[in-house]
Write an enzyme that holds these catalytic residues in place. Structure first.
Site, PDB file in Angstrom:
ATOM      1  N   HIS A 308      -8.680  33.369 -21.306  1.00 38.71           N
ATOM      2  CA  HIS A 308      -9.745  33.768 -21.699  1.00 38.71           C
ATOM      3  C   HIS A 308     -10.146  33.844 -23.135  1.00 38.71           C
ATOM      4  CE1 HIS A 308     -13.538  36.296 -21.205  1.00 38.71           C
ATOM      5  NE2 HIS A 308     -13.530  35.724 -19.881  1.00 38.71           N
ATOM      6  N   ASP A 365     -11.138  34.580 -12.303  1.00 40.42           N
ATOM      7  CA  ASP A 365     -11.303  33.566 -11.179  1.00 40.42           C
ATOM      8  C   ASP A 365      -9.946  33.305 -10.706  1.00 40.42           C
ATOM      9  OD1 ASP A 365     -13.927  32.737 -11.588  1.00 40.42           O
ATOM     10  OD2 ASP A 365     -13.144  31.770 -13.641  1.00 40.42           O
TER      11      ASP A 365
HETATM   12  N1  CMC Z   1      -4.139  26.279 -19.306  1.00 41.22           N
HETATM   13  C1  CMC Z   1      -3.289  25.695 -20.317  1.00 41.22           C
HETATM   14  N2  CMC Z   1      -3.476  25.995 -21.612  1.00 41.22           N
HETATM   15  C2  CMC Z   1      -4.570  26.850 -21.770  1.00 41.22           C
HETATM   16  C3  CMC Z   1      -5.330  27.466 -20.924  1.00 41.22           C
HETATM   17  C4  CMC Z   1      -4.953  27.197 -19.472  1.00 41.22           C
HETATM   18  N3  CMC Z   1      -5.753  27.767 -18.608  1.00 41.22           N
HETATM   19  N4  CMC Z   1      -6.398  28.063 -21.359  1.00 41.22           N
HETATM   20  C5  CMC Z   1      -6.119  28.126 -22.947  1.00 41.22           C
HETATM   21  N5  CMC Z   1      -5.041  27.133 -23.205  1.00 41.22           N
HETATM   22  C6  CMC Z   1      -4.469  26.884 -24.463  1.00 41.22           C
HETATM   23  C7  CMC Z   1      -5.208  25.619 -25.003  1.00 41.22           C
HETATM   24  O1  CMC Z   1      -4.938  24.680 -25.064  1.00 41.22           O
HETATM   25  C8  CMC Z   1      -4.872  26.237 -26.436  1.00 41.22           C
HETATM   26  O2  CMC Z   1      -3.843  25.826 -26.826  1.00 41.22           O
HETATM   27  P1  CMC Z   1      -3.403  25.257 -28.555  1.00 41.22           P
HETATM   28  O3  CMC Z   1      -3.768  26.641 -29.263  1.00 41.22           O
HETATM   29  O4  CMC Z   1      -1.817  24.567 -28.278  1.00 41.22           O
HETATM   30  O5  CMC Z   1      -4.540  24.398 -28.784  1.00 41.22           O
HETATM   31  C9  CMC Z   1      -4.764  27.725 -26.572  1.00 41.22           C
HETATM   32  O6  CMC Z   1      -4.341  28.269 -25.000  1.00 41.22           O
HETATM   33  C10 CMC Z   1      -6.202  28.683 -26.669  1.00 41.22           C
HETATM   34  O7  CMC Z   1      -7.096  28.246 -25.769  1.00 41.22           O
HETATM   35  P2  CMC Z   1      -8.725  27.711 -26.105  1.00 41.22           P
HETATM   36  O8  CMC Z   1      -8.924  26.497 -25.255  1.00 41.22           O
HETATM   37  O9  CMC Z   1      -8.794  27.593 -27.476  1.00 41.22           O
HETATM   38  O10 CMC Z   1      -9.250  29.031 -25.788  1.00 41.22           O
HETATM   39  P3  CMC Z   1     -11.002  29.374 -25.462  1.00 41.22           P
HETATM   40  O11 CMC Z   1     -11.091  30.487 -25.903  1.00 41.22           O
HETATM   41  O12 CMC Z   1     -11.594  28.125 -26.258  1.00 41.22           O
HETATM   42  O13 CMC Z   1     -11.042  28.873 -24.001  1.00 41.22           O
HETATM   43  C11 CMC Z   1     -11.083  29.157 -21.604  1.00 41.22           C
HETATM   44  C12 CMC Z   1     -11.175  29.853 -22.995  1.00 41.22           C
HETATM   45  C13 CMC Z   1     -11.247  30.354 -20.513  1.00 41.22           C
HETATM   46  C14 CMC Z   1     -11.939  27.963 -21.383  1.00 41.22           C
HETATM   47  C15 CMC Z   1      -9.645  28.481 -21.503  1.00 41.22           C
HETATM   48  O14 CMC Z   1      -8.644  29.408 -21.346  1.00 41.22           O
HETATM   49  C16 CMC Z   1      -9.589  27.686 -20.170  1.00 41.22           C
HETATM   50  O15 CMC Z   1      -9.922  26.433 -20.096  1.00 41.22           O
HETATM   51  N6  CMC Z   1      -9.083  28.296 -18.963  1.00 41.22           N
HETATM   52  C17 CMC Z   1      -8.905  27.378 -17.929  1.00 41.22           C
HETATM   53  C18 CMC Z   1     -10.595  27.522 -17.218  1.00 41.22           C
HETATM   54  C19 CMC Z   1     -10.695  29.055 -16.387  1.00 41.22           C
HETATM   55  O16 CMC Z   1     -10.317  29.682 -15.727  1.00 41.22           O
HETATM   56  N7  CMC Z   1     -11.924  29.392 -16.865  1.00 41.22           N
HETATM   57  C20 CMC Z   1     -12.553  30.818 -16.358  1.00 41.22           C
HETATM   58  C21 CMC Z   1     -12.570  31.760 -17.459  1.00 41.22           C
HETATM   59  S1  CMC Z   1     -12.896  33.506 -16.817  1.00 41.22           S
HETATM   60  C22 CMC Z   1     -14.323  33.300 -16.055  1.00 41.22           C
HETATM   61  C23 CMC Z   1     -15.396  33.058 -16.814  1.00 41.22           C
HETATM   62  O17 CMC Z   1     -16.019  33.842 -17.764  1.00 41.22           O
HETATM   63  O18 CMC Z   1     -15.961  32.092 -16.481  1.00 41.22           O
END
Ligand code: CMC
Length: 437
Positions: A308, A365
């Site tokens: 998140h 989720d």
């Molecule tokens: N699986 C694997 N790696 C992950 C995941 C995941 N679910 N989430 C984050 N990471 C890694 C990401 O690759 C990055 O790694 P690195 O530092 O090596 O590049 C690090 O963790 C930081 O992640 P980020 O992508 O920079 O984080 P963000 O804040 O941009 O994205 C997120 C947040 C929710 C989009 C992401 O965690 C994600 O894609 N999660 C899976 C989708 C999901 O469950 N979404 C629902 C969110 S909660 C309900 C809502 O509000 O919609």
């Protein structure tokens, strides 16, 4: 909003003083709204990860400690006797409704639960396999055609009337889209049923057999909607605010919110989670392979339902939903094997250095889909249920912005990195392919 000491930005021999705003819990924000005017500089913050786009009094999140409060009330306090309508009122109008206010609001919902027959007819022109989120967004937008008196809302009564219409009709639209996809006749809302029971009635009753909801399932659905009801400046809410900032009406703004929510990184993740769990259940991959794929940077796969932008701790909504799954299944005759798989995946991820270092925990989720499945809700309706729950939050955020006399159209800047200046070449003279961005 109190102001504390100033921040000083030094760029070369330029010195700019910027106010620091302080939030309720002491969190501080440098006010850069006059930075360009004072210095010629803009700030660069892709994805707005470090930018507070507004001051808001609706929802508070402490992502490090895993705290979520609606109008100051911790969400855990809504779990005992969950009542989604009470929470919707709280978010939108800023206080818990008294008995009269709650019954007036409930009556307004009941009076507005039917769709205009013209709108109902439109479901027959949609392909049976149409994605329900596309239908929801289109139908919410079309409410503007049937309620043009609300394209501008200038007084509190009109606002209550339009909010009640949206919150009531969204559930009818959602249920009708499901009925249509199944080729089943529409079941009209029953004014004697409460909000969640009425939704399940429209989803599952048959002309010859009334669906009877148990108190456990009704409570569970109330809980799901409450836990999704607002989450401050997330992607869909920001979309609603952006559209609303142009003074677009509430129907159009919420329809745009639905479109943003559809994405798999946002509300669409609840569908991805179940598909991932089903794949493991069917033997398509093991839980260990799933974790390995999520860590593999050459693989676009993510562990859906994990991570998140704000929470760097267990999402409090996921905690409540996990407990609710256990409670609901304790009362049901059947078990869901996906719950055991989800528990195992969580255990593996929380013990894995990749997830520990990045502070990736289950989000809302991860367990919500398992709970929705227990109610018989099909997977392609999960994100629609998220949208029904989130609607009061969008309305509250739209209203807060609309009521703020200082609100301006949302219009960020960019850092242009394209060509300096090019000459237009007529088509006949173009020899080589032009660069395309
Ligand atoms: N699986 C694997 N790696 C992950 C995941 C995941 N679910 N989430 C984050 N990471 C890694 C990401 O690759 C990055 O790694 P690195 O530092 O090596 O590049 C690090 O963790 C930081 O992640 P980020 O992508 O920079 O984080 P963000 O804040 O941009 O994205 C997120 C947040 C929710 C989009 C992401 O965690 C994600 O894609 N999660 C899976 C989708 C999901 O469950 N979404 C629902 C969110 S909660 C309900 C809502 O509000 O919609």
């Amino acid at each position: 909003m109190p102001e504390s000491a100033k921040a000083v930005l030094v760029v070369g021999d330029q010195r700019v003083e910027l106010p620091i705003l302080v939030g309720t819990h002491g969190e501080r924000a440098i006010d850069i709204s006059r930075l360009r005017e004072l210095s010629g500089l803009v700030t660069y913050d892709p994805s707005l990860a470090n930018t507070a786009i507004t001051q808001s009094a609706i929802t508070y999140i402490d992502g490090d400690q895993g705290i979520l409060r609606y109008r100051g009330i911790p969400i855990e306090q809504f779990t005992e006797k969950p009542n989604f309508i009470e929470v919707a009122y709280l978010l939108i109008f800023g206080h818990l409704p008294n008995k009269t206010e709650l019954s007036q609001f409930s009556e307004a919902l009941t009076e507005n639960e039917l769709l205009h027959e013209g709108l109902t007819q439109q479901f027959y022109h949609i392909p049976l396999d149409a994605p329900p989120m596309a239908i929801l967004s289109a139908m919410l937008s079309q409410l503007a055609c049937y309620h043009q008196e609300f394209l501008k809302v200038e007084d509190p009564e009109s606002f209550l009337a339009v909010a009640a219409r949206l919150i009531s009709k969204v559930r009818t639209i959602a249920a009708f889209s499901y009925r249509r996809s199944q080729g089943l006749p529409f079941i009209y809302p029953d004014p004697h049923l409460r909000y969640c029971a009425n939704f399940l009635h429209m989803m599952f009753s048959l002309p010859y057999k009334q669906y009877i909801v148990t108190p456990e399932i009704e409570d569970a659905l109330n809980l799901v909607f409450i836990l999704h009801a607002d989450h401050e400046q997330n992607c869909s809410t920001m979309t609603v605010r952006t559209v609303g900032s142009a003074k677009a009406n509430l129907f159009a703004s919420c329809a745009a919110g639905v479109s943003a929510l559809w994405g798999p990184l946002h509300g669409g993740a609840n569908v991805e989670v179940i598909q991932m769990l089903e794949r493991i259940y069917q033997g398509g991959m093991s839980a260990e392979e799933c974790i390995a794929a999520a860590k593999d940077k050459s693989n676009p796969f993510r562990l859906y339902g994990f991570g998140h932008r704000i929470y760097k701790n267990y999402d409090p909504r996921a905690k409540i939903l996990k407990q609710a799954c256990e409670r609901v299944f304790a009362n049901l005759q059947h078990k869901d094997p996906l719950l055991d798989i989800a528990r195992k995946l969580e255990e593996l991820a929380l013990a894995d250095p990749y997830f520990i270092e990045r502070k990736l925990y289950p989000n809302v989720d991860f367990y919500s889909g398992i709970l929705l499945r227990a109610m018989g809700i099909p997977t392609n309706m999960f994100t629609v249920c998220f949208a029904i729950g989130r609607l009061p939050g969008w309305i509250a955020q739209w209203k807060e912005q609309h009521d703020n006399p200082e609100s301006r159209i949302i219009r960020p800047r960019q850092l242009y990195i394209g060509l300096v200046e090019e000459k237009y070449v007529p088509l006949a003279e173009r020899q080589t392919s032009q660069r395309i961005f």
